[in-house]
Design an enzyme around this catalytic site. Structure first.
Site, PDB file in Angstrom:
ATOM      1  CG  HIS A  36     -18.570 -21.530  11.856  1.00 24.68           C
ATOM      2  ND1 HIS A  36     -18.779 -20.413  12.623  1.00 24.68           N
ATOM      3  CD2 HIS A  36     -17.231 -21.571  11.589  1.00 24.68           C
ATOM      4  CE1 HIS A  36     -17.611 -19.793  12.826  1.00 24.68           C
ATOM      5  NE2 HIS A  36     -16.657 -20.485  12.214  1.00 24.68           N
ATOM      6  CG  HIS A  43     -13.439 -23.897  12.971  1.00 23.46           C
ATOM      7  ND1 HIS A  43     -12.946 -23.179  14.020  1.00 23.46           N
ATOM      8  CD2 HIS A  43     -13.968 -22.990  12.113  1.00 23.46           C
ATOM      9  CE1 HIS A  43     -13.167 -21.886  13.816  1.00 23.46           C
ATOM     10  NE2 HIS A  43     -13.787 -21.742  12.649  1.00 23.46           N
ATOM     11  CD  GLU A  44     -15.222 -23.902   8.592  1.00 21.14           C
ATOM     12  OE1 GLU A  44     -16.245 -23.210   8.761  1.00 21.14           O
ATOM     13  OE2 GLU A  44     -14.072 -23.417   8.635  1.00 21.14           O
TER      14      GLU A  44
END
Lengths: 497, 497
Positions: free
Chosen positions: A266, A262-263
């Site tokens: 980003h 997920h990160e």
């Protein structure tokens, strides 16, 4: 004249960016490295830095330069116009707030955060209610300074997702809610249940190796970034130096892995923004929804897919042979895509997650339009959870007190998560249309085609397009929940029937 | 009136300290965490922060407040007088330098550093000589701005060790040189040689555990500090958040251990300074020599002692049983206290180290008083190494180019190392006199009595005493090389005869 003024403005923005990036770094350090006893000095440092950043951002020369440039808009090219538009928005947001309000709000945030921590610990909403009431009033006051007294909630939505407003989100969420109901029912009624108990005793060092291998393969540039450990995973810094984190639990390897992925989503967005423009709107993300679309796309559409696990299941079994002995491929895949009735948003799966957000949006909307009082919040919360998810939170800690966001007045933030899910699915099908081999590439561990596509369609544009325009430009279609609904059906209904 | 002015000054100093501590943190991060490709942004951040720090330190209101307070000195207590004296020194050092000079010097430092790196790589002094020449001229110019045109080298010595000057150091070093000669001869003539080849294949994780155990036992407060890894070990931060580093080599466990212990000595000094005064002279170290006395005392007098190893040899053998199999206690202890003819200062032992410093001081003195030109430097360097250590450096990389210090004009820095060694030995015997059980405590792993003694005699006083006054106050004797000579004889002559 405009060229000179533009260069002067650019230098000011560079300085603000450098200062903000330092604030960001000391914030990262606080969550990753700070010795437990050193919080006192960090508070001083943060306060001093906040004051330096604020002084730089309300420099009246910026106002003068912006006014000059705005008066000669015809001499500016499109890129410059975007920079100036967003610089004006930022300047006004900083400069229009009275210093007295800023410090009063900072005090309230701190008190209110601690009140929330206590209230959650004791599952006692009433002790927190007065702080929430004050945060709501301060939010309306804030909107007033920005000339948005008539539509304060719109003002907060725009802070997080430029171009969005209450009406647009209401329409999107209503459609989503209607479409999700039968999907959720079908899954909840299914006799099939994932066994997530299979994930026990996965040593941290191997988990760390495994997720580094994957995030590198996805395309995170570790030459300009790193991954560390913190209590709550996050992605800080910017594309010049991207600092992401995950957390580890020997009995929950999927948490560290999917947090890291997920990160990484980003982080790759940040790393894809034009490096020489990080200090202005051309090098900054289009909003939180757009940001979330990147993290969710990699986390869900890509890394929970059959294709991805075709590539990485053998690797996972190689690293954890004993732990996965006797676990079938189907059981593993179902555990990775487990859906369950969970009262807690952050622990919920990607199907029900969206309803957690719809509930929060509904509540924020009513709080701002006066149709809901703070005192009625717990009751309304529980009623909505019952209605949309058939969940009865056992207490307010598990209910209305579960999220930190409102404690510092971050209204208008929750919708971004769900808007991100919508855009992620929409981007996914658009990419698949243009690159039909995508999933075959994933099977071979090659994610470069998707990343290049996202670079071109999303990352490179910075704030050139707002969320709606970005959806249209990148996918050829208006922002809508239909792709998300299609994706959830295609991914989950076969698993649960 | 003075009370008000003092409070206003105190607030200014607090802000400067907070800003400097942020600069320190991003510097630490650069050496410990920075991704290899992110140096560009860090340069921007450092430059911006330097400018913010400089602006805060030359705030003309500080001058006004200081002048007011200086005019009413009779109303101030002794502590306040010290704060004001040192604040004046700092202010003048920042404010008296023309901005043009500061930026010219910064450019020179950068060019000169790179010239040094190249020159060292190619063992080619002549390519570096013009930069060194310019650094020398800039140093004289610098001294001129501070009103020290007549004694520029004194000015640089005072920068590092307030209260010291060329004449005092010359006297101390002459006495030291004379006393060291027979000790060094006797060791070099001895047939006894340490076998340092025994240290092979020590896994990093175990080295790290071992040194954390020891540095914790010595008294480093990990609740307000941490240890990480960097290419060159250092101790940054301050007592509120102390960031030290070491480095690891599987085939050199003593390097990581003694680096960590050395930095622990620095760190415990910082942690012993009064926490509520870190922003002014009462909470800052008395100088680099005083700082070095703390790192060396723990590194050498304490942790190379028989008593220390009586406690930790069993622990070392427990952690590395295979590696130390067949190595006798005596062989181990000799390897820990190995003395050898080494042309490189940073790799040398604590006996010959002092002569490396004496040589550098001699050269700096002659450069400043005009008795040595830059061109003659390599020849003089080699002659002094021959004379004092009987060493012929094989080239200038191993000779005059070995240290980074002169590349940024850090003249007057080297003497601090040796002054620190002198004070360390002097403190050691004074402590031993008052606490005769010290070494028996070490054997039991208890270092608290020594640390408490140092807290009381050294740490708590901040800059209240300069180096000479500190020696006198803490040990009852003038600063002198005699304790160091006594210690080296007692420690090393029995080993090498």
């Amino acid at each position: 004249m405009s060229e000179d003024s533009y260069a002067l403005l650019d230098a000011k923005l560079k300085r603000i960016h450098a200062l903000n990036s330092i604030s960001g770094l000391i914030g990262w350090d606080e969550l990753v490295n700070l010795p437990e006893g050193s919080a006192d000095q960090r508070q001083e440092q943060c306060a001093t830095m906040a004051q330096v950043c604020h002084a730089a951002s309300v420099d009246p020369e910026i106002d003068t330069l912006l006014s000059k440039l705005e008066a000669h808009a015809s001499e500016l090219d499109d890129s410059q116009k975007i920079v100036i538009k967003e610089a004006r928005k930022s300047y006004d947001r900083s400069a229009k707030l009275p210093a007295e309000f800023v410090s009063r709000k900072a005090r309230l945030d701190s008190e209110s955060y601690h009140a929330w921590v206590d209230a959650k610990k004791n599952a006692n909403f009433s002790s927190y209610a007065p702080f929430l009431q004050r945060q709501l009033e301060h939010s309306k006051e804030f909107a007033g300074y920005l000339g948005a007294s008539d539509n304060p909630y719109d003002c907060f939505i725009d802070l997080h997702d430029p171009g969005m407003d209450t009406a647009s989100i209401s329409k999107l969420f209503d459609e989503l809610k209607t479409g999700l109901a039968p999907i959720v029912s079908q899954i909840f009624d299914s006799k099939i249940q994932a066994n997530t108990e299979i994930f026990k005793g996965f040593p941290i060092a191997e988990q760390s190796n495994f997720l580094k291998q994957i995030t590198t393969a996805l395309g995170f540039n570790y030459k300009r970034g790193r991954i560390d450990t913190s209590i709550h995973p996050f992605c800080g810094g910017n594309g010049a130096d991207t600092r992401m984190t995950t957390r580890f639990d020997e009995d929950n390897p999927l948490d560290s892995l999917f947090s890291a992925i997920h990160e990484t989503g980003h982080g790759m967005y940040e790393q894809g923004l034009p490096l020489d423009q990080l200090h202005n709107a051309l090098g900054q993300a289009a909003g939180l929804g757009a940001h979330e679309s990147q993290s969710r796309l990699w986390e869900n559409q890509v890394c929970r897919s059959r294709a991805f696990w075709k590539c990485y299941e053998p690797e996972l079994r190689k690293q954890f042979p004993k732990q996965l002995d006797g676990v079938s491929s189907d059981a593993l895949y179902l555990a990775i895509n487990s859906v369950s009735k969970n009262p807690i948003r952050v622990d919920s799966d990607e199907v029900t997650y969206n309803l957690h957000i719809v509930i929060r949006f509904e509540i924020e909307k009513r709080l701002f339009d006066g149709n809901l009082s703070i005192d009625e919040l717990p009751e309304t919360w529980n009623a909505l959870y019952k209605e949309l998810l058939n969940i009865d939170p056992k207490d307010d800690a598990q209910g209305v007190l579960q999220d930190v966001h409102w404690s510092d007045g971050s209204f208008g933030y929750f919708p971004s998560y769900c808007l991100g899910n919508m855009l992620a699915a929409q981007l996914w099908y658009a990419a698949l249309e243009e690159l039909p081999d995508l999933e075959r590439n994933f099977e071979k561990g090659d994610f470069s085609h998707l990343l290049s596509w996202l670079r071109e369609k999303v990352h490179l544009h910075g704030m050139r397009y707002d969320l709606k325009a970005l959806a249209l430009e990148a996918t050829g279609q208006e922002l809508s929940p239909q792709s998300l609904l299609r994706y959830l059906k295609e991914r989950y209904l076969p698993l649960y029937s």
